[in-house]
Design an enzyme around this catalytic site. Structure first.
Site, short mmCIF file in Angstrom:
data_model
loop_
_atom_site.label_atom_id
_atom_site.label_comp_id
_atom_site.label_asym_id
_atom_site.label_seq_id
_atom_site.Cartn_x
_atom_site.Cartn_y
_atom_site.Cartn_z
N GLU A 80 -3.87 6.61 0.38
CA GLU A 80 -2.75 5.65 0.28
C GLU A 80 -3.20 4.30 -0.30
O GLU A 80 -2.68 3.25 0.07
CB GLU A 80 -2.03 5.47 1.62
CG GLU A 80 -1.22 6.69 2.03
CD GLU A 80 -0.12 6.37 3.01
OE1 GLU A 80 0.38 5.22 3.03
OE2 GLU A 80 0.27 7.28 3.76
N HIS A 95 -2.71 3.64 10.41
CA HIS A 95 -3.63 4.70 10.84
C HIS A 95 -4.93 4.04 11.32
O HIS A 95 -5.18 2.86 11.03
CB HIS A 95 -3.99 5.63 9.68
CG HIS A 95 -2.88 6.53 9.22
ND1 HIS A 95 -2.98 7.90 9.20
CD2 HIS A 95 -1.64 6.25 8.76
CE1 HIS A 95 -1.86 8.42 8.74
NE2 HIS A 95 -1.03 7.43 8.46
#
Length: 407
Positions: free
Chosen positions: A53, A289
């Site tokens: 990402e 995360h």
């Protein structure tokens, strides 16, 4: 070098959550978090880091430049419209790279999701560490979104199978093999079991932490604490976790992994845990995360022959059936969209006839024809092209699996 002439290898994986668009479309506090991530990486705790990402190439270049004193080697895997978001930074020379773009990446008209535009991939770098050759893979699979009604499950299973085949066929000559990334699946999900079965990879977290002793805690509580500490997304201690996820998934999810296996040299796991959680001396987290790190000791004395293994047939049959259901759904959708295309064409022609007899409706009918023209274009493209491509990809995946069963 490690003890007994071996090599210690410290690796990590991290989903950066770095959508470059302005908030609320993009990722909150992106630039600040990436700058602090660079500071954290400069502490020189890892040899190789797989990143996901990292959607903007400019963010990747900036991070690579900030960390080049520790990680002089890096590679970004370009794919899709927005970029794959997948990259690797390394202390050791990258001597070759290879990328595979998954044949299915969601739906183009699901613009609010964005997975299709990213062009999800698995990227491989071959690292030269002295005489050692390490195959390091990093990937990011399609997101789940709704576990109870998972429209993307056949796509994610197809990605899992293609990932496992890619690793299986490109890792046979490697001395040591590592696969990391955000797989958007939980440990007991079908796709994870398929991946591990087809590659013989080992889940580092599960191997190191299940049954790991926490002093002073009874058995059940110890197991629960270990499980919670390994969650990597939607954690309750993360400032970016929504109130809804804290309520529906109070412990969080473990969807980021570090897998490994010995190749021509034997390696064993020394440690595994989570990393890149809360930014030091800050109220923010590095991402929505957390990362996963592992430390390995690779015995470099003798090279062994490459390993060949058999497939787990019942598991493949279960995956094939799920992919078959995805094909049936795609067939139904194609019939629906082709039917809608025909219906919209009929309505458009009907509006032209009505316009001749009811001239005072010309303005609303012109607006209606514009809308119908857009719908005709979309249903034609998706019904005849998009769903045909999806059907071919699902069919190809299923046929490849059936080949492994000799069916």
């Amino acid at each position: 070098m490690g003890p007994s002439g071996g090599l210690q290898l410290r690796v990590a994986t991290f989903n950066c959550w770095a959508l470059p668009q302005p908030w609320p479309i993009g990722s909150s506090d992106r630039k600040h978090r990436l700058q602090r991530l660079a500071d954290e990486l400069l502490k020189d705790e890892y040899d190789i880091v797989g990143l996901q990402e990292l959607w903007s190439e400019y963010d990747y270049l900036d991070l690579a430049e900030r960390t080049q004193t520790v990680f002089p080697y890096s590679h970004y895997f370009h794919s899709g419209f927005t970029g794959s978001g997948v990259a690797v930074i390394s202390k050791h020379p990258i001597v070759s790279t290879l990328m595979y773009r998954y044949s299915l990446n969601g739906f183009a008209h699901h613009i609010h999701r964005g997975d299709w535009f990213g062009g999800k991939v698995v990227g491989m770098v071959e690292l030269e560490i002295g005489e050692l050759r390490v195959n390091f893979y990093t990937t990011h699979l399609h997101a789940e979104y709704d576990r109870e009604n998972d429209l993307y499950l056949p796509h994610r299973l197809a990605q899992s199978f293609e990932l496992s085949q890619f690793v299986r066929h490109t890792s046979r000559g490697a001395d040591f093999v590592l696969l990391c990334g955000d797989l958007n699946m939980e440990p007991d999900d079908l796709g994870i079991r398929l991946l591990m079965s087809n590659t013989k990879l080992i889940d580092a977290w599960r191997m190191f932490n299940e049954g790991h002793t926490l002093a002073g805690q009874p058995g059940n509580e110890r197991t629960s604490l270990v499980r919670r500490s390994g969650m990597t997304c939607d954690r309750p201690d993360n400032c970016y976790t929504s109130a809804f996820m804290k309520e529906t998934c109070p412990d969080g999810k473990r969807i980021d992994y570090m897998f490994f296996k010995s190749g021509r040299m034997h390696g064993h796991l020394e440690d595994c845990g989570v990393c890149f959680n809360k930014i030091p001396e800050d109220e923010l987290n590095f991402s929505d995360h957390v990362g996963v790190y592992s430390i390995f000791h690779i015995h470099t004395e003798d090279r062994q022959a490459s390993m060949i293994w058999e497939h787990e047939l019942p598991l493949l049959k279960e995956v094939i059936e799920t992919v078959r259901e995805g094909q049936k759904r795609a067939h139904r959708d194609r019939s629906l969209y082709i039917g809608l295309f025909i219906g919209f064409v009929v309505l458009l022609l009907g509006s032209l006839i009505v316009d001749q007899f009811v001239p005072w409706l010309s303005v609303p009918l012109s607006i209606l024809r514009f809308i119908l023209t857009v719908l005709i274009a979309f249903t034609f493209w998706y019904g005849f092209l998009g769903l045909t491509m999806e059907l071919k990809a699902l069919k190809g995946t299923r046929q490849a699996m059936c080949q492994l069963l000799n069916e």
